[in-house]
Design an enzyme around this catalytic site. Structure first.
Site, PDB file in Angstrom:
ATOM      1  N   LYS A 205      -1.284   5.533   5.062  1.00  0.00           N
ATOM      2  CA  LYS A 205      -2.251   5.330   6.144  1.00  0.00           C
ATOM      3  C   LYS A 205      -2.241   6.558   7.067  1.00  0.00           C
ATOM      4  CE  LYS A 205      -3.377   2.059   9.793  1.00  0.00           C
ATOM      5  NZ  LYS A 205      -3.131   0.745  10.379  1.00  0.00           N
ATOM      6  N   GLU A 211       8.944  10.073   3.618  1.00  0.00           N
ATOM      7  CA  GLU A 211       9.277   9.825   2.204  1.00  0.00           C
ATOM      8  C   GLU A 211       8.077  10.132   1.307  1.00  0.00           C
ATOM      9  OE1 GLU A 211       9.745   7.751   4.733  1.00  0.00           O
ATOM     10  OE2 GLU A 211      11.641   6.666   4.555  1.00  0.00           O
ATOM     11  N   GLY A 267      -0.678  -1.668   7.792  1.00  0.00           N
ATOM     12  CA  GLY A 267      -0.085  -1.246   6.521  1.00  0.00           C
ATOM     13  C   GLY A 267       0.298  -2.410   5.617  1.00  0.00           C
ATOM     14  N   ARG A 268       1.055  -3.373   6.182  1.00  0.00           N
ATOM     15  CA  ARG A 268       1.549  -4.475   5.345  1.00  0.00           C
ATOM     16  C   ARG A 268       0.460  -5.482   4.995  1.00  0.00           C
ATOM     17  NH1 ARG A 268       3.680  -4.084  10.265  1.00  0.00           N
ATOM     18  NH2 ARG A 268       3.316  -5.724  11.806  1.00  0.00           N
ATOM     19  N   GLU A 354       8.533  -7.544   9.104  1.00  0.00           N
ATOM     20  CA  GLU A 354       8.045  -6.442   9.939  1.00  0.00           C
ATOM     21  C   GLU A 354       7.071  -6.994  10.989  1.00  0.00           C
ATOM     22  OE1 GLU A 354       7.681  -2.135   8.493  1.00  0.00           O
ATOM     23  OE2 GLU A 354       5.594  -2.705   8.641  1.00  0.00           O
ATOM     24  N   HIS A 385      21.006 -18.920 -11.189  1.00  0.00           N
ATOM     25  CA  HIS A 385      22.289 -18.420 -11.693  1.00  0.00           C
ATOM     26  C   HIS A 385      22.865 -17.362 -10.765  1.00  0.00           C
ATOM     27  CE1 HIS A 385      21.890 -20.609 -15.478  1.00  0.00           C
ATOM     28  NE2 HIS A 385      20.590 -20.427 -15.275  1.00  0.00           N
ATOM     29  N   LYS A 511      13.551   6.462  12.707  1.00  0.00           N
ATOM     30  CA  LYS A 511      12.796   7.627  12.214  1.00  0.00           C
ATOM     31  C   LYS A 511      13.074   8.837  13.101  1.00  0.00           C
ATOM     32  CE  LYS A 511       8.738   5.164  10.396  1.00  0.00           C
ATOM     33  NZ  LYS A 511       7.303   4.954  10.501  1.00  0.00           N
TER      34      LYS A 511
HETATM   35  O1  F6P Z   1       7.953   2.452   8.602  1.00  0.00           O
HETATM   36  C1  F6P Z   1       7.141   1.358   8.493  1.00  0.00           C
HETATM   37  C2  F6P Z   1       5.720   1.737   8.161  1.00  0.00           C
HETATM   38  O2  F6P Z   1       5.100   2.262   9.270  1.00  0.00           O
HETATM   39  C3  F6P Z   1       4.989   0.525   7.636  1.00  0.00           C
HETATM   40  O3  F6P Z   1       4.489  -0.286   8.603  1.00  0.00           O
HETATM   41  C4  F6P Z   1       3.981   1.148   6.746  1.00  0.00           C
HETATM   42  O4  F6P Z   1       3.457   0.217   5.862  1.00  0.00           O
HETATM   43  C5  F6P Z   1       4.806   2.211   6.073  1.00  0.00           C
HETATM   44  O5  F6P Z   1       5.654   2.670   7.098  1.00  0.00           O
HETATM   45  C6  F6P Z   1       4.055   3.342   5.434  1.00  0.00           C
HETATM   46  O6  F6P Z   1       3.202   3.998   6.309  1.00  0.00           O
HETATM   47  P1  F6P Z   1       2.060   4.951   5.791  1.00  0.00           P
HETATM   48  O7  F6P Z   1       1.089   4.150   5.015  1.00  0.00           O
HETATM   49  O8  F6P Z   1       1.456   5.542   7.022  1.00  0.00           O
HETATM   50  O9  F6P Z   1       2.697   6.019   4.930  1.00  0.00           O
END
Ligand code: F6P
Length: 551
Positions: A205, A211, A267-268, A354, A385, A511
């Site tokens: 987003k 990452e 995002g979620r 979240e 199990h 972060k």
């Molecule tokens: O660190 C959490 C977060 O901000 C989530 O809410 C989000 O889904 C994810 O990181 C990834 O964010 P982006 O889509 O901006 O890479």
């Protein structure tokens, strides 16, 4: 504050009675308990909450609480673009992404539906071109592998839906998800892929997530070095899903290959946007992505229209509040009896934790009660199990059992002396909630001739709450319904508590601290002799050891 409402106090008193509920007796006394404590939707989807520690009176009081907290009005506000994410001043409109009603949805006086439809048709055209081999890699080969690079909300939802519907995947098409910045993830996800046949979908987003950006750069280098630095490598092998068009363009992705979405999609909650739309249409075909949207839309319509007592997500949310705040069970399990739902719990963990893992309400007041519970889960029968010992005889963990009448694969034969795989699976689905609810008394154990010293070990206390959700079959459409049920459960619980379920400030501090460490590691790379002294003694020592020994 919700806890000051008379409805809350009444439920507190009701909980004292509920702790004494004996589910065996309740079922024996009321042969219609299943009918009164279950909801049927769309003729054949059944939500059975008769094994919860509730009576009809408890449910009435829970619905009163929903009225008092204006849950219905808050749902209307959400669906109609009101900026209910107050800390970010944003609307919360994932329901507009699957709005098939033909009605406008406005944010700041502008109908968002034309933009939603435009992106959907862009996804359709693009995925069809890939499937019809009209879009090829730089060496002229068609794409057979999709790598979706993204994390959190830009990963978990699409992965859950892709796994759930793998049986419907386009023949010969592979979909991999690259989320973790651990180099192992990159190595393992790409090791057997031919770059000439691989399309990278960078999903972020913000297009700033550390990452995802690192993985995207590594994939770019991998692709360029494998394709002899062909000048069209990024143009032809990379597409992006983002709201940050500027950053995507700077990365080198062709603007025609950017699929956008909007700040009113959290995002979620973004599976139904291009976040899920692009990888899922490439993997399953656009028609199956549309199936997901139509299932989610059906559940959205039910959520906004059905009366409280017939409303699955509202009832599920209220039971969540009941178990968590009134009975004190702060953990809950999601137990799909369906291997294809093996990533469902992971997705709902993010959606729920979240969203609702919050310490203050919308007014900034510290909540005097637990908000979001811990969510975890695993497909049955594997969980049986593993951790079921604890849920049968250890802590009380309210559980949702999810099952399907028909399997995705018919495996094994049915006969008078044997059951097939699905029947075997579903035997467990029906048995486990009963074991939790009705248990086994000491007397029953003794009657089996068990030696006295083993009696307490073999006794099951029972009265452990669970619900069952039974669907006809797992398809893109029912996947969409399931997704919407649990997205809306989270919203309902947040509405009751009066918290903002749509921001996530809790992920920020880590972060920022990570940035400082990263900067220090970079400095060390330039000057390994300078000792680490700027953090606390624990971090200084451990970081120094990591740097010196990792050199
Ligand atoms: O660190 C959490 C977060 O901000 C989530 O809410 C989000 O889904 C994810 O990181 C990834 O964010 P982006 O889509 O901006 O890479």
């Amino acid at each position: 504050m919700v806890t000051q409402l008379p409805e809350w106090e009444r439920l507190d008193n009701e909980a004292k009675k509920a702790k004494k509920i004996n589910l065996r007796q309740e079922f024996a006394l009321d042969p219609h308990r299943f009918q009164s404590l279950s909801i049927t939707f769309d003729k054949d989807i059944i939500f059975d909450f008769s094994r919860q520690l509730v009576t009809k009176e408890t449910m009435r009081q829970l619905y009163d609480l929903a009225e008092a907290q204006k849950v219905r009005e808050k749902i209307q506000d959400m669906f109609h673009g009101k900026k209910i994410n107050i800390t970010e001043n944003r609307a919360v409109l994932h329901t507009a992404l699957r709005n098939l009603s033909g009605k406008a949805v406005e944010v700041d006086g502008k109908d968002v539906m034309p933009d939603v439809k435009a992106v959907l048709s862009q996804i359709k055209d693009f995925s069809e071109k890939i499937h019809q081999k009209k879009c090829l890699g730089v060496t002229g080969k068609p794409f057979k592998n999709i790598v979706a690079i993204g994390i959190g909300g830009s990963y978990l939802g699409p992965e859950f839906v892709a796994e759930a519907n793998r049986v419907y995947a386009k023949p010969g098409m592979k979909l991999r998800f690259l989320a973790n910045v651990d180099g192992t993830d990159f190595a393992q996800k790409t090791e057997d892929l031919n770059p000439e046949e691989t399309l990278m979908v960078v999903i972020s987003k913000t297009f700033t997530t550390a990452e995802t950006m690192m993985n995207a750069k590594t994939c770019k280098q991998w692709m360029l070095s494998s394709l002899n630095n062909h000048p069209e490598t990024v143009k032809k092998h990379f597409v992006a899903v983002s709201t940050n068009i500027k950053a995507v363009t700077e990365f080198g992705i062709d603007p025609t290959n950017i699929f956008s979405f909007w700040d009113w999609v959290g995002g979620r909650f973004s599976v139904c946007s291009a976040v899920g739309g692009v990888p899922l249409s490439l993997y399953l075909g656009y028609e199956n992505f549309e199936g997901l949207l139509s299932g989610a839309h059906k559940m959205d319509t039910h959520f906004i229209e059905a009366p409280l007592e017939e409303n699955i997500p509202i009832t599920l949310g209220l039971l969540g509040i009941w178990n968590n705040n009134f009975l004190g069970y702060n953990c809950r399990a999601l137990l799909p009896y369906c291997q294809a739902l093996n990533r469902f719990a992971a997705h709902i963990q993010q959606v729920d934790m979240e969203s609702n893992g919050k310490r203050v309400n919308c007014e900034g007041k510290v909540m005097p009660i637990t908000t979001g519970p811990v969510n975890f889960g695993e497909p049955g029968t594997n969980g049986q199990h593993s951790f079921y010992q604890l849920i049968h005889q250890g802590q009380i963990v309210p559980a949702d059992f999810i099952g399907f009448i028909k399997p995705q694969y018919e495996v094994g034969e049915k006969s008078a002396s044997a059951v097939d795989h699905h029947q075997e699976l579903m035997s467990n689905f029906f048995a486990q909630p009963d074991a939790l609810a009705f248990g086994k008394t000491e007397q029953e154990v003794r009657e089996e001739g068990v030696p006295e010293f083993l009696v307490p070990h073999k006794t099951f206390p029972g009265n452990r709450p669970s619900s069952l959700l039974l669907f006809p079959k797992l398809t893109p459409e029912t996947t969409g319904m399931l997704l919407a049920i649990y997205e809306h459960r989270t919203a309902v619980e947040g509405f009751i508590w009066g918290i903002n379920s749509f921001d996530q400030w809790g992920v920020e501090l880590g972060k920022v601290l990570g940035k400082n460490i990263r900067k220090r590691i970079q400095e060390y790379n330039g000057d390994p002799k300078k000792k680490v002294t700027e953090f606390n003694p624990s971090t200084n020592n451990l970081l120094q050891i990591f740097l010196d020994q990792g050199r």
